[in-house]
Every structure is written in structure tokens, then in C-alpha cells.
Design a protein around this motif. Structure first.
Motif, short mmCIF file in Angstrom:
data_model
loop_
_atom_site.label_atom_id
_atom_site.label_comp_id
_atom_site.label_asym_id
_atom_site.label_seq_id
_atom_site.Cartn_x
_atom_site.Cartn_y
_atom_site.Cartn_z
N VAL A 240 0.84 -1.19 0.00
CA VAL A 240 0.00 0.00 0.00
C VAL A 240 0.88 1.24 0.00
O VAL A 240 0.62 2.22 -0.70
N ARG A 241 1.94 1.20 0.78
CA ARG A 241 2.93 2.27 0.85
C ARG A 241 4.19 1.70 1.49
O ARG A 241 4.14 0.68 2.19
N ILE A 242 5.32 2.36 1.26
CA ILE A 242 6.59 1.94 1.86
C ILE A 242 7.26 3.20 2.39
O ILE A 242 7.42 4.18 1.65
N ASP A 243 7.67 3.16 3.67
CA ASP A 243 8.20 4.36 4.32
C ASP A 243 9.48 4.07 5.09
O ASP A 243 9.65 2.98 5.65
N HIS A 244 10.34 5.07 5.15
CA HIS A 244 11.50 5.07 6.02
C HIS A 244 11.03 5.50 7.41
O HIS A 244 10.48 6.58 7.58
N VAL A 245 11.20 4.64 8.40
CA VAL A 245 10.77 4.93 9.76
C VAL A 245 11.96 4.73 10.71
O VAL A 245 13.07 4.47 10.28
N GLY A 246 11.69 4.84 11.99
CA GLY A 246 12.74 4.60 12.98
C GLY A 246 13.69 5.78 13.13
O GLY A 246 13.53 6.83 12.49
N SER A 247 14.70 5.60 13.95
CA SER A 247 15.60 6.70 14.30
C SER A 247 16.38 7.24 13.11
O SER A 247 16.68 8.43 13.04
N ASP A 343 7.23 11.06 13.00
CA ASP A 343 6.87 12.45 12.74
C ASP A 343 6.92 13.28 14.02
O ASP A 343 7.28 14.47 13.98
N TRP A 344 6.53 12.69 15.13
CA TRP A 344 6.60 13.39 16.43
C TRP A 344 8.04 13.73 16.77
O TRP A 344 8.34 14.86 17.19
N LEU A 345 8.93 12.78 16.60
CA LEU A 345 10.34 13.03 16.89
C LEU A 345 10.93 14.08 15.95
O LEU A 345 11.76 14.90 16.36
N ARG A 346 10.50 14.05 14.70
CA ARG A 346 10.98 15.07 13.76
C ARG A 346 10.52 16.47 14.18
O ARG A 346 11.25 17.45 13.98
N ALA A 347 9.33 16.55 14.76
CA ALA A 347 8.73 17.85 15.05
C ALA A 347 9.09 18.42 16.42
O ALA A 347 8.99 19.64 16.63
N TRP A 385 9.72 2.95 27.61
CA TRP A 385 9.59 4.34 27.14
C TRP A 385 8.57 4.42 26.00
O TRP A 385 7.74 5.32 25.96
N PHE A 386 8.64 3.46 25.07
CA PHE A 386 7.65 3.42 23.99
C PHE A 386 6.24 3.29 24.57
O PHE A 386 5.30 3.95 24.10
N ASP A 387 6.08 2.42 25.58
CA ASP A 387 4.77 2.25 26.21
C ASP A 387 4.26 3.57 26.80
O ASP A 387 3.08 3.91 26.67
N ALA A 388 5.20 4.31 27.41
CA ALA A 388 4.83 5.56 28.08
C ALA A 388 4.45 6.64 27.08
O ALA A 388 3.52 7.43 27.32
N VAL A 389 5.15 6.73 25.97
CA VAL A 389 4.88 7.82 25.02
C VAL A 389 3.80 7.45 24.01
O VAL A 389 3.33 8.33 23.27
N TYR A 390 3.40 6.19 23.97
CA TYR A 390 2.40 5.79 22.96
C TYR A 390 1.14 6.65 23.01
O TYR A 390 0.71 7.18 21.97
N PRO A 391 0.50 6.84 24.18
CA PRO A 391 -0.71 7.68 24.20
C PRO A 391 -0.40 9.14 23.87
O PRO A 391 -1.23 9.83 23.27
N VAL A 392 0.80 9.61 24.23
CA VAL A 392 1.19 10.99 23.92
C VAL A 392 1.30 11.18 22.41
O VAL A 392 0.78 12.14 21.84
N VAL A 393 1.98 10.24 21.78
CA VAL A 393 2.16 10.30 20.32
C VAL A 393 0.81 10.18 19.61
O VAL A 393 0.54 10.91 18.65
N THR A 394 -0.03 9.27 20.10
CA THR A 394 -1.33 9.05 19.48
C THR A 394 -2.18 10.32 19.56
O THR A 394 -2.83 10.71 18.58
N GLU A 395 -2.17 10.97 20.71
CA GLU A 395 -2.94 12.20 20.89
C GLU A 395 -2.36 13.33 20.03
O GLU A 395 -3.09 14.13 19.44
N TRP A 396 -1.03 13.40 19.96
CA TRP A 396 -0.37 14.43 19.13
C TRP A 396 -0.77 14.25 17.66
O TRP A 396 -1.09 15.23 16.97
N ALA A 397 -0.78 13.02 17.20
CA ALA A 397 -1.14 12.75 15.82
C ALA A 397 -2.60 13.08 15.55
O ALA A 397 -2.96 13.63 14.50
N ARG A 398 -3.46 12.76 16.53
CA ARG A 398 -4.90 13.04 16.35
C ARG A 398 -5.15 14.54 16.27
O ARG A 398 -6.00 15.00 15.49
N ALA A 399 -4.39 15.30 17.05
CA ALA A 399 -4.59 16.75 17.07
C ALA A 399 -4.16 17.42 15.76
O ALA A 399 -4.59 18.52 15.44
N ARG A 400 -3.31 16.73 14.99
CA ARG A 400 -2.82 17.31 13.73
C ARG A 400 -3.82 17.10 12.59
O ARG A 400 -3.72 17.77 11.56
#
Length: 401
Positions: A240-247, A343-347, A385-400
Motif C-alpha cells: 500500500v505504501r513503503i516508508d523510512h521509519v525509525g531513528s 513524525d513526532w520526533l521530527r517535530a 519508554w515506547f509504552d509511556a509515550v504511545y498515548p502521547v504520540v497518538t494524541e499528538w497525531a490526532r490533534a494534527r
């Protein structure tokens, strides 16, 4: 077998590299030689050219008069199209025949002068580009091949630029010096990268990266784009799509030297159907990986529904370019999180700094341990750390949105 593309501009010294690779044990397929072979006297190819362009393209001995052919075949786009329609299928068929005749464990080197111009790089598992300064190339063409300088400049200008060649080059072989210098580069490349690459692919071995952070490499983006181009060719419409992700997809962020690529598919059945094709293209499967670390999500508050976090993981057999190829289902939590976290880390600079601190801690935890133990220690630090930031990232993405 391993398919290597070899290219370079006129006068760069590609023939020296090709000869050295053959001496090392490569099976060489020379596209120029094939192009001459398929229109040799008595071939259907030559007969088709005569039918299309007339007997005036023949020399006195019945062979093809190439300058005469060029004069008529390159006169306009229609004639050029006719020429290509005759010769390209013949060259392709003969190339496929030669590749098919090579041993299963062969390292096949395809010498293709116009590899860049014709967009053939994704067909190869590795592209070698022989480079030299324009003045060096001109001197070689004039002194060793007898080409007039004005003609040489015109022909060089008509070819791909060095910038275009760098974009597809997995390996850039600098050939500005004496022949023995580039020959040494090639022999080292053969022993240290090409032979292990072929063996890894044949045996289904994924290249591994140390659990050690390195400074951000400005080449990571270009390396990811080359891998993505190959994956698009392998996966076709199944992706469907192919993306560069990760650090390594976050500019300036130190990371383990491994490229993470996400292939988004419609369902896990599609992901599984791609396993053999990916392995055959040099991306072996990690058979024990069936899902990401699950996190609490709507409808699964305790995060135990592994099916929602399902994925398949492939690696790269190239020992000099470790990569993780994550196949995830479109709109699954894991697929969205990979893109949103990037995208969150980039921003967010504060988020990047916090993540880097965690990565440094994980690096220390893994230091001095064997591969498996190092991995366990490394991710034991990162996953919470991923577990802790998951809801933060999800909410950040929803707000965009």
C-alpha cells in the motif's frame, strides 16, 4: 544468485573494474557485448533492422554499419522508438538467458553503461558506480581511445551526471588514480561485502547491527530510498505504501546503524505471501517475529490482543547495510505508531532529546553482552519508554488531523 549492477560514465574506467571482478570470480554480463551480439550477421535482429531501416545500414561485408544506423534511427523519436522496439526485447531475452545459465551461488555483475539513464538500479541488489573527474575521463578518451576532445565532451554531457549516479550508487569506486588503486578497492569489496552478501542471501541470514549508537549519517536517507525502490519492485501492488521509519529517519538523531523500513500491506496474508519474493531479493525473513510489543489501545485496554499488533519482519542480507523491513497492516496500531512516532520526533526537539537519553541508557545496558543478551538488555530499556509515550504520540497525531 546475487545481481550486481556496474555502471559509470565514459572514460571512468569501468572496464578495469569489470575485469577485476571477473578475476575475483564474478559472472560478467556485458550489455554492450549483448547489444552487438543480437544484431550480428545472420541474426533475426539484424534482419529486423534492415527491414525497418533499409539495406543502407549494412557495411560491405554484410555487418551492421553502426554510424549509418545511428544516422537514420536517431533522426526522430519515431525512428528511435522503432530501433528500441527491435533491440530491447532481444537484449533483454539474451540477458535473461545468460543470468539463467549462471550457477545458483554466482555473483552476477551486469555491466550496463546506461543503468542510471534507463532507471535500472532497482533491478539490482547492489549498484557499483565507477567515478572519475571529467578532465580525467576526457584525457583517457582522447589518449587511449582516440576520441576527439569535442566529441568526448559532447558524449559525456549527454550521459547522467555524477549527482544522478551518486543517487543510485550503493558503492562509489573512485578511479581517478592508477589502475592498481581501484583494483585494490574492488578486491576488498569482493571479499568483505559481495561474497558475504551472496552467502547471506543463499542461507537466509540477516545482517546485524551492533547495539551501539553512531552519529547521524547524512547518507541514511539516500540508503533508505534505494532500499525502498527495490522493495517497490519486489512487492508491486501488494504494498500500500513503503516508508523510512525509525531513528535513522529523524534528521540529526544518533542511532544504531540500521535502516528501518515499513511496508504497509492490506492484511497479514499478503505479508506472508511476499516472504519468498523478499527472501529471493536479498531480504530474508526473521521467522520468529510475528508481532510488535502490544500496547493498551481502545477496545484492548490491557494490551494483550497480539493479533492487532501483528507484523512480519525481514532483514537485509547485505553485510554493509543492515536493515529491518517491517510488514504491517494498514491502519493497525503498530503501522500508525511507526509513522506517528517518526513524525513526532521530527517535530519536537524535547522529544528527540528524551528519546536519545533513553537510547544512551539502552546502549549502556547492552554493552559487553553477546548478541541475544545485548538485544534483550537494549529493548528492556527502550520498550517501557515506547509504552509511556504511545498515548502521547497518538494524541499528538490526532490533534494534527
Amino acid at each position: 544468485m546475487l545481481r550486481i549492477g556496474l555502471t559509470g560514465g565514459m572514460g571512468a574506467g569501468k572496464s578495469t573494474v569489470a575485469r577485476t571482478l571477473v578475476e575475483c570470480g564474478a559472472v560478467l554480463i556485458d550489455s554492450d557485448a549483448i547489444a552487438r551480439e543480437v544484431v550480428a550477421p545472420g541474426t533475426p535482429g539484424l534482419a529486423a533492422l534492415v527491414e525497418a531501416f533499409g539495406a543502407g545500414i549494412l557495411a560491405d561485408d554484410g555487418s551492421l554499419d553502426r554510424p549509418a544506423l545511428a544516422a537514420v534511427a536517431f533522426a526522430d523519436d519515431e525512428s528511435r522508438g522503432t530501433l528500441n522496439a527491435i533491440t530491447h526485447p532481444l537484449v533483454g531475452a539474451r540477458t535473461a538467458e545468460l543470468i539463467g545459465a549462471a550457477p545458483a551461488d554466482a555473483i552476477v555483475v551486469q555491466d550496463i553503461p546506461l543503468l542510471v539513464e534507463n532507471g535500472l538500479a532497482p533491478l539490482m541488489q547492489l549498484v557499483l558506480v565507477v567515478g572519475a573527474e571529467v578532465e580525467t575521463r576526457l584525457r583517457r578518451l582522447v589518449e587511449h581511445r582516440g576520441v576527439a576532445e569535442a566529441d568526448a565532451r559532447t558524449r559525456i554531457a549527454a550521459q547522467a551526471t555524477d549527482e544522478q549516479r551518486h543517487a543510485v550508487a550503493d558503492v562509489w569506486l573512485d578511479n581517478n588514480g592508477a589502475p592498481e588503486v581501484v583494483e585494490a578497492q574492488v578486491r576488498a569489496l569482493w571479499a568483505e561485502r559481495l561474497v558475504p552478501f551472496e552467502r547471506n542471501q543463499r542461507e537466509g541470514v540477516r545482517a546485524r547491527a551492533d547495539y551501539q549508537l553512531v552519529a547521524a549519517d547524512p547518507e541514511w536517507g539516500a540508503q533508505a530510498r534505494r532500499i525502498i525502490a527495490r522493495l517497490h519492485l519486489v512487492c508491486g501492488a501488494s504494498a500500500v505504501r513503503i516508508d523510512h521509519v525509525g531513528s535513522t529517519a529523524v534528521h540529526g538523531l544518533p542511532a544504531k546503524d540500521i535502516i528501518d523500513i515499513q511496508v504497509t500491506v492490506a492484511d497479514m496474508t499478503t505479508a506472508e505471501s511476499l516472504a519468498d519474493a523478499l527472501a529471493g531479493a536479498g531480504f530474508p525473513l526473521a521467522p520468529g517475529v510475528t508481532h510488535d510489543n502490544p500496547k493498551p489501545t481502545p477496545g484492548d485496554a490491557d494490551g494483550t490482543d497480539l493479533a492487532r499488533w501483528g507484523k512480519r519482519l525481514h532483514g537485509n542480507a547485505d553485510p554493509a547495510r543492515p536493515a529491518n523491513i517491517h510488514l504491517r497492516v494498514q491502519d493497525s496500531p503498530g503501522q500508525r505508531f511507526a509513522l506517528e512516532l517518526r513524525d513526532w520526533l521530527r517535530a519536537d526537539a524535547d522529544a528527540r532529546n528524551a528519546y536519545l537519553a533513553v537510547k544512551r541508557e539502552a546502549e549502556q545496558a547492552a554493552a559487553g553482552k553477546s548478541d541475544d543478551a545485548a538485544g534483550e538488555a537494549y529493548y528492556a530499556v527502550k520498550e517501557p519508554w515506547f509504552d509511556a509515550v504511545y498515548p502521547v504520540v497518538t494524541e499528538w497525531a490526532r490533534a494534527r488531523v
